[in-house]
Design an enzyme around this catalytic site. Sequence first.
Site, PDB file in Angstrom:
ATOM      1  N   ASP A 282     105.107  14.971 -38.733  1.00 22.59           N
ATOM      2  CA  ASP A 282     104.724  13.956 -39.719  1.00 22.59           C
ATOM      3  C   ASP A 282     104.381  14.608 -41.064  1.00 22.59           C
ATOM      4  O   ASP A 282     104.402  15.837 -41.186  1.00 22.59           O
ATOM      5  CB  ASP A 282     103.545  13.111 -39.199  1.00 22.59           C
ATOM      6  CG  ASP A 282     102.400  13.964 -38.668  1.00 22.59           C
ATOM      7  OD1 ASP A 282     102.401  15.188 -38.898  1.00 22.59           O
ATOM      8  OD2 ASP A 282     101.509  13.406 -38.016  1.00 22.59           O
TER       9      ASP A 282
ATOM     10  N   HIS B 160      95.600   7.785 -32.616  1.00 25.05           N
ATOM     11  CA  HIS B 160      96.953   7.934 -33.163  1.00 25.05           C
ATOM     12  C   HIS B 160      97.626   9.217 -32.687  1.00 25.05           C
ATOM     13  O   HIS B 160      96.967  10.194 -32.353  1.00 25.05           O
ATOM     14  CB  HIS B 160      96.981   7.795 -34.700  1.00 25.05           C
ATOM     15  CG  HIS B 160      96.417   8.944 -35.472  1.00 25.05           C
ATOM     16  ND1 HIS B 160      95.853   8.789 -36.716  1.00 25.05           N
ATOM     17  CD2 HIS B 160      96.323  10.277 -35.217  1.00 25.05           C
ATOM     18  CE1 HIS B 160      95.466   9.962 -37.175  1.00 25.05           C
ATOM     19  NE2 HIS B 160      95.735  10.877 -36.290  1.00 25.05           N
TER      20      HIS B 160
ATOM     21  N   ASN C 151      91.057   7.642 -33.526  1.00 19.07           N
ATOM     22  CA  ASN C 151      91.460   6.250 -33.252  1.00 19.07           C
ATOM     23  C   ASN C 151      92.629   6.172 -32.271  1.00 19.07           C
ATOM     24  O   ASN C 151      93.176   5.101 -32.034  1.00 19.07           O
ATOM     25  CB  ASN C 151      91.821   5.533 -34.568  1.00 19.07           C
ATOM     26  CG  ASN C 151      93.054   6.133 -35.247  1.00 19.07           C
ATOM     27  OD1 ASN C 151      93.633   7.104 -34.758  1.00 19.07           O
ATOM     28  ND2 ASN C 151      93.452   5.557 -36.379  1.00 19.07           N
TER      29      ASN C 151
END
Length: 242
Positions: free
Chosen positions: A67, A138, A136
């Site tokens: 990413d 991800h 969270n």
Amino acid sequence: MEIKIFDDYERMSSAAADLIIDIVKRNPVAVLCFATGNTPVLTYKLLAEKAKEEKIDFSKCFCIGLDEWLGVSPDKSGSCHYTLYHQVFRPLGIKDSQIHLFNAMTKDIESECKKMNELIEKVGGIDFLLAGVGVNGHIGFNEPGADVSLLAHDQELHDTTLSSGQNYFSEPTPIKKGITLGMAQVMKARKFLLLANGIKKAPIMKQALEANITNNVPASFIQQHAGGIVILNKEAASALSK
Ligand code: F6R
């Protein structure tokens, strides 16, 4: 999915580095995909040391970035590009011709994603993917609620991701969106290593590993990955019941 718990960050990082070495020893032309972040820093350092000691040849591997922060220049420390070059590619002697990363400065996100998707197909898929996990849940920048059927795509980032993201940069850096491989690509990787350390990750690791699989916790999909390996230290594993 296999879960391995180690006493501390040093031991878990050493095990993760050994795993990568083993993959490249068995398959010198492996396609490797790497995340950045705080978690794998020691894994990458130990990987470089062990690879040098054991004379592991990475010259035929191909490397992909998981990413990137959109709009952040590759020469900025804190960008995934800069981090991977400094922590992984240069120490392992991996050449530019063996690397494909997202171009964070692109004006054409669609074609950037298409390029990545086509490249992954062309190289025969990802053999090994290393990811960390957000508090969270991800994976890469597949945030809670992600469409898990997606390939590479851009993504508005959640507040927690934006605020923890600032810690990677030495000065305040405007970030809003990310570009990431999709969960469909993560799940197709032949091996998917998920690393988590520290007490901060304990609650989300309990959800990811012991609750139902849900796109609200993208990391939970590792439960159904046949080649999934979770490496944790005791602190990150401290909320697990088994
Ligand atoms: C970064 C990435 C992110 C991080 C995650 C955990 O390339 O893919 O998903 O892996 O945010 O970050 P750390 O390791 O800093 O806790």
